[in-house]
Scaffold this motif. Structure first.
Motif, PDB file in Angstrom:
ATOM      1  N   VAL A 193       0.833  -1.213   0.000  1.00 48.76           N
ATOM      2  CA  VAL A 193       0.000   0.000   0.000  1.00 48.76           C
ATOM      3  C   VAL A 193       0.866   1.261   0.000  1.00 48.76           C
ATOM      4  O   VAL A 193       0.610   2.199  -0.758  1.00 48.76           O
ATOM      5  N   LEU A 194       1.892   1.288   0.845  1.00 45.81           N
ATOM      6  CA  LEU A 194       2.755   2.470   0.886  1.00 45.81           C
ATOM      7  C   LEU A 194       3.542   2.647  -0.407  1.00 45.81           C
ATOM      8  O   LEU A 194       3.739   3.772  -0.873  1.00 45.81           O
ATOM      9  N   SER A 195       3.966   1.543  -1.008  1.00 46.57           N
ATOM     10  CA  SER A 195       4.669   1.650  -2.293  1.00 46.57           C
ATOM     11  C   SER A 195       3.738   2.198  -3.367  1.00 46.57           C
ATOM     12  O   SER A 195       4.141   3.059  -4.159  1.00 46.57           O
TER      13      SER A 195
ATOM     14  N   HIS B 161       1.178   4.100  -2.896  1.00 49.36           N
ATOM     15  CA  HIS B 161       0.954   5.508  -2.567  1.00 49.36           C
ATOM     16  C   HIS B 161       2.089   6.372  -3.109  1.00 49.36           C
ATOM     17  O   HIS B 161       1.860   7.361  -3.805  1.00 49.36           O
ATOM     18  N   TRP B 162       3.319   6.001  -2.787  1.00 42.51           N
ATOM     19  CA  TRP B 162       4.463   6.815  -3.196  1.00 42.51           C
ATOM     20  C   TRP B 162       4.665   6.805  -4.706  1.00 42.51           C
ATOM     21  O   TRP B 162       4.990   7.840  -5.302  1.00 42.51           O
TER      22      TRP B 162
ATOM     23  N   TYR C 168      -6.303  11.927  -5.679  1.00 42.54           N
ATOM     24  CA  TYR C 168      -5.566  10.943  -4.865  1.00 42.54           C
ATOM     25  C   TYR C 168      -5.963   9.519  -5.248  1.00 42.54           C
ATOM     26  O   TYR C 168      -5.116   8.636  -5.335  1.00 42.54           O
TER      27      TYR C 168
ATOM     28  N   CYS D  87      -4.143   8.718  -8.260  1.00 39.39           N
ATOM     29  CA  CYS D  87      -2.741   8.420  -7.950  1.00 39.39           C
ATOM     30  C   CYS D  87      -2.581   7.013  -7.390  1.00 39.39           C
ATOM     31  O   CYS D  87      -1.650   6.287  -7.751  1.00 39.39           O
ATOM     32  N   LEU D  88      -3.481   6.612  -6.492  1.00 39.59           N
ATOM     33  CA  LEU D  88      -3.431   5.245  -5.960  1.00 39.59           C
ATOM     34  C   LEU D  88      -3.643   4.223  -7.070  1.00 39.59           C
ATOM     35  O   LEU D  88      -2.966   3.193  -7.128  1.00 39.59           O
TER      36      LEU D  88
ATOM     37  N   CYS E 197       1.940   9.050  -6.172  1.00 37.52           N
ATOM     38  CA  CYS E 197       2.173  10.463  -5.859  1.00 37.52           C
ATOM     39  C   CYS E 197       3.356  11.027  -6.646  1.00 37.52           C
ATOM     40  O   CYS E 197       3.315  12.183  -7.092  1.00 37.52           O
TER      41      CYS E 197
ATOM     42  N   GLY F 277      -0.517   4.013  -8.995  1.00 33.62           N
ATOM     43  CA  GLY F 277       0.502   3.297  -8.236  1.00 33.62           C
ATOM     44  C   GLY F 277       0.282   1.795  -8.239  1.00 33.62           C
ATOM     45  O   GLY F 277       1.197   1.015  -8.512  1.00 33.62           O
TER      46      GLY F 277
END
Length: 134
Positions: free
Chosen positions: A16-18, A20-21, A62, A65-66, A24, A69
């Motif tokens: 999830v964090l990957s 997100h980044w 957002y 963006c997700l 973004c 990603g």
């Protein structure tokens, strides 16, 4: 605390964090070019005509963006939003390397669980062998 549950949570957070980044940073690269026709957003707007960067809210941007990603990390092959300039292409290459790392993390963890033996089960087997021998 169960180690398997913690590993699953860790892998989920990494994914999830990957995503997100990655999403973004793709958005940031498009913003640096003022969302002109040479960015991945221009290609996305042609495929999804209801999406317009000039009238979209922060929340919808957002979510986009997700989506970008997760789509980049899972390599679904959806054509919309392909990198359209050299900077986006270089970032896409970095994303491919991240994708390889995440795939290796998931496969390595799953393989570890398949190969690793349960110490309680092994102790029980040794005990049964000792009982059988004596």
């Amino acid at each position: 605390v169960n180690v398997k549950h913690m590993q699953a949570i860790r892998i989920g957070l990494v994914i999830v964090l990957s995503a997100h980044w990655v999403g973004c940073i793709f958005y940031f690269l498009a913003r640096l070019r003022h969302f002109d026709d040479s960015t991945w957003l221009a290609g996305f707007e042609t495929i999804v005509p209801l999406y317009d960067i000039s009238t979209s809210s922060v929340g919808s941007e957002y979510v986009l963006c997700l989506y970008k990603g997760f789509n980049s990390l899972t390599a679904l092959g959806y054509v919309g939003g392909m990198p359209n300039n050299a900077v986006e292409m270089m970032w896409a290459i970095v994303v491919l390397l991240i994708q390889v790392y995440i795939s290796a993390l998931i496969l390595g963890t799953l393989l570890n669980y398949l190969v690793r033996q349960d110490p309680v089960e092994e102790a029980h087997k040794r005990n049964q062998i000792q009982v059988y021998i004596s």
